[in-house]
Every structure is written in structure tokens, then in C-alpha cells.
Design a protein around this motif. Structure first.
Motif, PDB file in Angstrom:
ATOM      1  N   GLY A 188      51.269   0.518  33.573  1.00  0.00           N
ATOM      2  CA  GLY A 188      52.116   0.365  32.611  1.00  0.00           C
ATOM      3  C   GLY A 188      52.355  -1.703  33.009  1.00  0.00           C
ATOM      4  O   GLY A 188      52.374  -1.402  33.750  1.00  0.00           O
ATOM      5  N   THR A 247      56.144  -2.150  24.884  1.00  0.00           N
ATOM      6  CA  THR A 247      55.013  -0.695  26.328  1.00  0.00           C
ATOM      7  C   THR A 247      53.524  -0.153  25.739  1.00  0.00           C
ATOM      8  O   THR A 247      53.497  -0.130  24.562  1.00  0.00           O
ATOM      9  N   THR A 285      55.452  -3.751  30.481  1.00  0.00           N
ATOM     10  CA  THR A 285      56.068  -3.603  29.096  1.00  0.00           C
ATOM     11  C   THR A 285      56.837  -5.087  29.075  1.00  0.00           C
ATOM     12  O   THR A 285      57.074  -5.938  30.126  1.00  0.00           O
TER      13      THR A 285
END
Length: 186
Positions: A161, A144, A163
Motif C-alpha cells: 500500500g 490510500t 498512503t
């Protein structure tokens, strides 16, 4: 979907501006239109067209990304999740929007993720790391990267973000390491 609604809103605003440009052209033909208004309206139409083009491009990048791409508000609720992210967690995009990590992880995993989010937002320092969480009942290794997301004014909006699921990659690495060890022992 929220993103399509925004694109439609921009298109609607562009059509309204085109209508104003046409009305102003009619006034100008009658000797009542001001050139500076015509120029300003034309500039607004061009800016909206550029905005719509750039937003559509960004939306395509997010929608087609192989990794989970997402944005969360300051309270950790998902504002955006791409289809790859939803598939990783076994949920629909619509079912995660407005919810926090308790919708994706077991209680301990959700607490770890939310604490990490709060730390990134508190310090403003980006995070990049790898950890194993239980996702859909299976130990899943996730890589991540998180960073803060600010308003143009500088006020904290939340975080964004990316991931990636590394579970299979790590299994292949472990099997290769095991095989190397076995061959060394021979």
C-alpha cells in the motif's frame, strides 16, 4: 534493518560464487574444470549482481518516498514500512514491523483499516480511497491505495500500500471554499 541484511546476504552469496569461479578456474587450469560449469557460475554471478542492483534501487525508492509505503502479510502485520510512513504515524520503522494496525490507529480506525485489508485480499481487487482516521489523537485525512501481493507461484502473500496524508490539503480546500462562499454572500 532487514533490508540491509538481505543486501549483505546477496553480497555474501556473490562473494561465495566468485570463490567458486576462482576454484573452478584453478581446476580448469589443471585440466579438470568443465566449461559448462564455468559458464553457469559466471551467469549466476551476473544474475546476483543484477539482483543486488535492482534491490538496492527499489530500497532507495521506498526509503526516499514522501508517502507511506508499506507491505503487510496475510494477517495484516507490517513487513515493511518506509521512514515517511513511520513519521506519519509517529513511530519508528522498527517498532511497527511485525505489528498490525492497532499499533497505529485507535481501535475503531484499526478495525476499519484491517477490514479494508481483508476485503482487498479476499477479492483481489485493488482499492483507492480517502478516509479520516484518528492518528496520534488528531483527525487525519488519508488517501490510500492498496493491492494484493502474490508469491511468484500465485499464492497470496499479503498486500502492499501507499498512503498520503491529505489533512492540510483538505483544510486549505475547506478554507478556500469558505472564502468563496463569503465572497458570494457579499
Amino acid at each position: 534493518m532487514v533490508h540491509r541484511d538481505l543486501l549483505q546476504s546477496v553480497e555474501h552469496a556473490r562473494e561465495q560464487l566468485r570463490g567458486l569461479v576462482a576454484r573452478h578456474a584453478g581446476l580448469a587450469a589443471a585440466g579438470a574444470g568443465a566449461p559448462e560449469i564455468r559458464d553457469a557460475l559466471g551467469e549466476l554471478v551476473e544474475r546476483l549482481e543484477r539482483l543486488q542492483t535492482h534491490y538496492a534501487m527499489l530500497l532507495a525508492i521506498v526509503a526516499r518516498g514522501a508517502d507511506a509505503l508499506y507491505a503487510k502479510d496475510r494477517d495484516g502485520r507490517y513487513l515493511l514500512m518506509n521512514p515517511s510512513g513511520a513519521a506519519l504515524f509517529g513511530v519508528s520503522v522498527e517498532s511497527i514491523i511485525g505489528r498490525d494496525d492497532t499499533a497505529l490507529f485507535d481501535a475503531a480506525g484499526a478495525a476499519r483499516v484491517m477490514e479494508l485489508d481483508r476485503e482487498v485480499m479476499r477479492t483481489g481487487k485493488p482499492y483507492s480511497g480517502e478516509a479520516t482516521y484518528v492518528v496520534r489523537g488528531v483527525a487525519t485525512t488519508l488517501s490510500t491505495t492498496l493491492t494484493i501481493w502474490n508469491e511468484p507461484s500465485g499464492e497470496l502473500r499479503g498486500l502492499i500500500g501507499v498512503t498520503r496524508d491529505l489533512t492540510e490539503h483538505r483544510k486549505v480546500e475547506a478554507a478556500a471554499a469558505h472564502e468563496r462562499g463569503r465572497l458570494r454572500s457579499l
